[in-house]
Design a protein around this motif. Sequence first.
Motif, PDB file in Angstrom:
ATOM      1  N   ASP A  67      -0.278  -4.198  -4.676  1.00  0.00           N
ATOM      2  CA  ASP A  67       0.672  -3.608  -5.488  1.00  0.00           C
ATOM      3  C   ASP A  67       1.482  -2.622  -4.237  1.00  0.00           C
ATOM      4  O   ASP A  67       0.930  -2.278  -3.075  1.00  0.00           O
ATOM      5  CB  ASP A  67       0.261  -2.713  -6.544  1.00  0.00           C
ATOM      6  CG  ASP A  67       1.299  -2.630  -7.661  1.00  0.00           C
ATOM      7  OD1 ASP A  67       2.428  -2.682  -7.417  1.00  0.00           O
ATOM      8  OD2 ASP A  67       0.605  -2.237  -8.852  1.00  0.00           O
ATOM      9  N   LYS A  68       2.585  -1.955  -4.788  1.00  0.00           N
ATOM     10  CA  LYS A  68       3.338  -1.158  -4.008  1.00  0.00           C
ATOM     11  C   LYS A  68       3.824   0.155  -4.625  1.00  0.00           C
ATOM     12  O   LYS A  68       4.373   0.256  -5.681  1.00  0.00           O
ATOM     13  CB  LYS A  68       4.674  -2.171  -3.592  1.00  0.00           C
ATOM     14  CG  LYS A  68       4.280  -3.573  -3.009  1.00  0.00           C
ATOM     15  CD  LYS A  68       5.263  -4.507  -2.809  1.00  0.00           C
ATOM     16  CE  LYS A  68       4.972  -5.862  -2.479  1.00  0.00           C
ATOM     17  NZ  LYS A  68       4.614  -6.685  -3.548  1.00  0.00           N
ATOM     18  N   LYS A  85       1.783  10.132  -9.855  1.00  0.00           N
ATOM     19  CA  LYS A  85       1.762   9.570 -11.175  1.00  0.00           C
ATOM     20  C   LYS A  85       2.281   7.974 -11.252  1.00  0.00           C
ATOM     21  O   LYS A  85       1.751   7.427 -12.178  1.00  0.00           O
ATOM     22  CB  LYS A  85       3.084  10.543 -11.846  1.00  0.00           C
ATOM     23  CG  LYS A  85       3.344  10.089 -13.495  1.00  0.00           C
ATOM     24  CD  LYS A  85       4.484  10.729 -14.038  1.00  0.00           C
ATOM     25  CE  LYS A  85       4.755  10.315 -15.620  1.00  0.00           C
ATOM     26  NZ  LYS A  85       5.823  10.908 -16.276  1.00  0.00           N
ATOM     27  N   VAL A  86       3.017   7.809 -10.375  1.00  0.00           N
ATOM     28  CA  VAL A  86       3.429   6.304 -10.106  1.00  0.00           C
ATOM     29  C   VAL A  86       2.071   5.644  -9.808  1.00  0.00           C
ATOM     30  O   VAL A  86       1.813   4.472 -10.579  1.00  0.00           O
ATOM     31  CB  VAL A  86       4.473   6.088  -9.073  1.00  0.00           C
ATOM     32  CG1 VAL A  86       4.572   4.418  -8.941  1.00  0.00           C
ATOM     33  CG2 VAL A  86       5.988   6.655  -9.722  1.00  0.00           C
ATOM     34  N   PHE A  87       1.396   5.870  -8.750  1.00  0.00           N
ATOM     35  CA  PHE A  87       0.334   5.308  -8.269  1.00  0.00           C
ATOM     36  C   PHE A  87      -0.819   5.149  -9.418  1.00  0.00           C
ATOM     37  O   PHE A  87      -1.508   3.804  -9.552  1.00  0.00           O
ATOM     38  CB  PHE A  87      -0.318   6.082  -7.038  1.00  0.00           C
ATOM     39  CG  PHE A  87      -1.701   5.373  -6.322  1.00  0.00           C
ATOM     40  CD1 PHE A  87      -1.476   4.308  -5.539  1.00  0.00           C
ATOM     41  CD2 PHE A  87      -2.835   5.753  -6.882  1.00  0.00           C
ATOM     42  CE1 PHE A  87      -2.561   3.530  -4.785  1.00  0.00           C
ATOM     43  CE2 PHE A  87      -3.876   5.188  -6.144  1.00  0.00           C
ATOM     44  CZ  PHE A  87      -3.881   4.007  -5.261  1.00  0.00           C
ATOM     45  N   PHE A  88      -1.085   6.201  -9.852  1.00  0.00           N
ATOM     46  CA  PHE A  88      -2.324   5.901 -11.084  1.00  0.00           C
ATOM     47  C   PHE A  88      -1.817   5.318 -12.300  1.00  0.00           C
ATOM     48  O   PHE A  88      -2.546   4.686 -12.925  1.00  0.00           O
ATOM     49  CB  PHE A  88      -2.848   7.611 -11.384  1.00  0.00           C
ATOM     50  CG  PHE A  88      -3.698   7.936 -10.251  1.00  0.00           C
ATOM     51  CD1 PHE A  88      -4.985   7.670 -10.045  1.00  0.00           C
ATOM     52  CD2 PHE A  88      -3.068   8.915  -9.363  1.00  0.00           C
ATOM     53  CE1 PHE A  88      -5.716   8.087  -8.894  1.00  0.00           C
ATOM     54  CE2 PHE A  88      -3.952   9.436  -8.292  1.00  0.00           C
ATOM     55  CZ  PHE A  88      -5.206   8.871  -8.283  1.00  0.00           C
ATOM     56  N   GLY A  89      -0.524   5.447 -12.384  1.00  0.00           N
ATOM     57  CA  GLY A  89       0.227   4.449 -13.505  1.00  0.00           C
ATOM     58  C   GLY A  89      -0.124   2.865 -13.567  1.00  0.00           C
ATOM     59  O   GLY A  89      -0.171   2.184 -14.132  1.00  0.00           O
ATOM     60  N   TYR A 101      -5.145  -4.113  -1.586  1.00  0.00           N
ATOM     61  CA  TYR A 101      -3.938  -3.925  -0.756  1.00  0.00           C
ATOM     62  C   TYR A 101      -2.955  -3.085  -1.410  1.00  0.00           C
ATOM     63  O   TYR A 101      -2.640  -3.357  -2.606  1.00  0.00           O
ATOM     64  CB  TYR A 101      -3.185  -5.372  -0.303  1.00  0.00           C
ATOM     65  CG  TYR A 101      -4.248  -6.075   0.371  1.00  0.00           C
ATOM     66  CD1 TYR A 101      -4.529  -6.329   1.751  1.00  0.00           C
ATOM     67  CD2 TYR A 101      -5.054  -7.281  -0.600  1.00  0.00           C
ATOM     68  CE1 TYR A 101      -5.472  -7.340   2.138  1.00  0.00           C
ATOM     69  CE2 TYR A 101      -5.968  -8.027   0.170  1.00  0.00           C
ATOM     70  CZ  TYR A 101      -5.851  -8.082   1.607  1.00  0.00           C
ATOM     71  OH  TYR A 101      -6.967  -8.850   2.052  1.00  0.00           O
ATOM     72  N   TYR A 102      -2.338  -2.281  -0.753  1.00  0.00           N
ATOM     73  CA  TYR A 102      -1.330  -1.355  -1.344  1.00  0.00           C
ATOM     74  C   TYR A 102      -0.301  -0.903   0.037  1.00  0.00           C
ATOM     75  O   TYR A 102      -0.664  -0.716   0.824  1.00  0.00           O
ATOM     76  CB  TYR A 102      -1.842  -0.099  -1.757  1.00  0.00           C
ATOM     77  CG  TYR A 102      -0.994   0.703  -2.616  1.00  0.00           C
ATOM     78  CD1 TYR A 102      -0.686   0.184  -4.229  1.00  0.00           C
ATOM     79  CD2 TYR A 102      -0.013   1.719  -2.305  1.00  0.00           C
ATOM     80  CE1 TYR A 102       0.101   0.940  -4.833  1.00  0.00           C
ATOM     81  CE2 TYR A 102       0.770   2.111  -2.989  1.00  0.00           C
ATOM     82  CZ  TYR A 102       0.970   1.838  -4.381  1.00  0.00           C
ATOM     83  OH  TYR A 102       1.805   2.419  -5.150  1.00  0.00           O
ATOM     84  N   LEU A 103       0.899  -1.173  -0.673  1.00  0.00           N
ATOM     85  CA  LEU A 103       2.089  -0.985   0.236  1.00  0.00           C
ATOM     86  C   LEU A 103       3.134  -0.041   0.088  1.00  0.00           C
ATOM     87  O   LEU A 103       3.332   0.083  -1.335  1.00  0.00           O
ATOM     88  CB  LEU A 103       2.720  -2.463   0.695  1.00  0.00           C
ATOM     89  CG  LEU A 103       2.091  -3.703   0.757  1.00  0.00           C
ATOM     90  CD1 LEU A 103       1.256  -4.272  -0.383  1.00  0.00           C
ATOM     91  CD2 LEU A 103       2.956  -4.628   1.606  1.00  0.00           C
ATOM     92  N   PHE A 138       2.935  -1.797   4.568  1.00  0.00           N
ATOM     93  CA  PHE A 138       4.085  -1.493   3.948  1.00  0.00           C
ATOM     94  C   PHE A 138       5.139  -3.024   4.023  1.00  0.00           C
ATOM     95  O   PHE A 138       4.720  -3.469   4.970  1.00  0.00           O
ATOM     96  CB  PHE A 138       4.866  -0.232   4.491  1.00  0.00           C
ATOM     97  CG  PHE A 138       5.133  -0.401   5.970  1.00  0.00           C
ATOM     98  CD1 PHE A 138       6.499  -0.973   6.543  1.00  0.00           C
ATOM     99  CD2 PHE A 138       4.336   0.132   7.092  1.00  0.00           C
ATOM    100  CE1 PHE A 138       6.398  -0.969   7.912  1.00  0.00           C
ATOM    101  CE2 PHE A 138       4.557   0.351   8.495  1.00  0.00           C
ATOM    102  CZ  PHE A 138       5.711  -0.402   8.978  1.00  0.00           C
ATOM    103  N   SER A 139       5.754  -3.009   3.283  1.00  0.00           N
ATOM    104  CA  SER A 139       6.964  -4.090   3.394  1.00  0.00           C
ATOM    105  C   SER A 139       8.140  -3.482   3.897  1.00  0.00           C
ATOM    106  O   SER A 139       8.442  -2.481   3.681  1.00  0.00           O
ATOM    107  CB  SER A 139       7.020  -4.780   1.727  1.00  0.00           C
ATOM    108  OG  SER A 139       7.840  -3.967   1.229  1.00  0.00           O
ATOM    109  N   TYR A 140       8.778  -4.567   4.829  1.00  0.00           N
ATOM    110  CA  TYR A 140       9.792  -3.930   5.869  1.00  0.00           C
ATOM    111  C   TYR A 140      11.203  -4.775   5.754  1.00  0.00           C
ATOM    112  O   TYR A 140      11.041  -5.930   5.790  1.00  0.00           O
ATOM    113  CB  TYR A 140       9.095  -3.971   7.020  1.00  0.00           C
ATOM    114  CG  TYR A 140      10.039  -3.366   8.101  1.00  0.00           C
ATOM    115  CD1 TYR A 140      10.293  -1.900   8.172  1.00  0.00           C
ATOM    116  CD2 TYR A 140      10.836  -3.944   9.129  1.00  0.00           C
ATOM    117  CE1 TYR A 140      11.111  -1.141   9.027  1.00  0.00           C
ATOM    118  CE2 TYR A 140      11.676  -3.086  10.023  1.00  0.00           C
ATOM    119  CZ  TYR A 140      11.851  -2.052   9.998  1.00  0.00           C
ATOM    120  OH  TYR A 140      12.725  -1.345  10.825  1.00  0.00           O
ATOM    121  N   HIS A 141      11.977  -3.922   5.699  1.00  0.00           N
ATOM    122  CA  HIS A 141      13.543  -4.809   5.704  1.00  0.00           C
ATOM    123  C   HIS A 141      14.345  -3.963   6.475  1.00  0.00           C
ATOM    124  O   HIS A 141      15.261  -3.373   5.966  1.00  0.00           O
ATOM    125  CB  HIS A 141      14.048  -4.928   4.245  1.00  0.00           C
ATOM    126  CG  HIS A 141      13.425  -5.778   3.352  1.00  0.00           C
ATOM    127  ND1 HIS A 141      13.722  -7.150   3.456  1.00  0.00           N
ATOM    128  CD2 HIS A 141      13.037  -5.478   2.324  1.00  0.00           C
ATOM    129  CE1 HIS A 141      12.906  -7.746   2.401  1.00  0.00           C
ATOM    130  NE2 HIS A 141      12.284  -6.853   2.008  1.00  0.00           N
TER     131      HIS A 141
END
Length: 367
Positions: A67-68, A85-89, A101-103, A138-141
């Motif tokens: 997840d990300k 809050k986002v992460f635990f949600g 995995y977390y990004l 992390f995802s990268y652009h």
Amino acid sequence: MMRLPTPDPGQQDKVDMEKVCAMVDTFLERGFTYFDTAYMYHGGESEAIVREAVVKRHPRDSFTIADKMPLVNFKADSTPADQEKVFFGQLEKCGVDYFDYYLLHNVNAETYATAQRLDTFAFLKGQREAGKLRRLGFSYHDKAELLDQILTDHPEVEFVQLQLNYLDWEDERIQSRKCYETVVRHGKKVVVMEPVKGGRLASVPQEVADEMKALHPDWSPASWAIRFAASQEAVMVVLSGMSTMEQVLDNTGYMRDPAPLTGEEKAVLTRAAAVISALPAVACTACRYCVDGCPRSIPIPDYFALYNRDQLVLRQGGQPDKEEYRRLAQGRGLASACVNCRQCVNACPQHLPVVDWLRRTANLYEK
């Protein structure tokens, strides 16, 4: 878990759960385990779909979930408490106690500044130490130079998710090869996104398809693209946004025992990239980040997919499929309805001039 089957492409928050569950089951039965989700996929419902289709139906040790952290959602007044809050949600929405995995999602110059301000890397490192995530990435652009700086600043990162395919490999705008080599130089692993470039490399010009079939009659064009990504030594996972059972069967069939591409096979893809790059196509990967905020409800990726498909038709002397365009537009905005608000441009991880491409789309299908 980004391009799942939907009864209505205009309603991305609703998927065909029966088909999704069947795809998940087949994927696991064939020995694969990695499910990639994100906060905004499928209209914000992808994480809940993961919970229903995967977590509730299979033992926790039989699958892995990535997840990300949605950096783009944080504004100037956001605080570190907001990301907590986002992460635990997300853990709750996915129905798990930890992420495999977390990004940090969609890192570029702008979002990296956000991550630095909110101290996101330190927060996630703490969650890794607490057992709430196991591997951090992390995802990268963006360009290779910034990627080198981020990996220098944050050696705690274990992997990077990169857009990597044979069409973008030498593209100076995407810098696929340069970014890959930067990750390798830092001793990290690579997760590949967009190996088929949003489906563009699954439907190739006839001359390309003929050369591919001459060498391997049973290889699909998509499999050529995925094999290219999987052939890179530092790659640990290749993500394919599968939308049908046929795609699951194809991908899991040849990826059970993948072999690196030979020199002859690489030469075919080098020639394929030259032919495809010459087409006046939109480099859209159908991530749909541009859609949610569009004030005119324009199905931008759907129009661009049709535009790209019809470039092959026009190349062979055919006509654009205006009937299909009208079907796609039912209940939604025409390309010409664009008001130039440019939210789509700001949301696009490919940095495309979306407004300009909408204008070309309107000229092709509405005149």
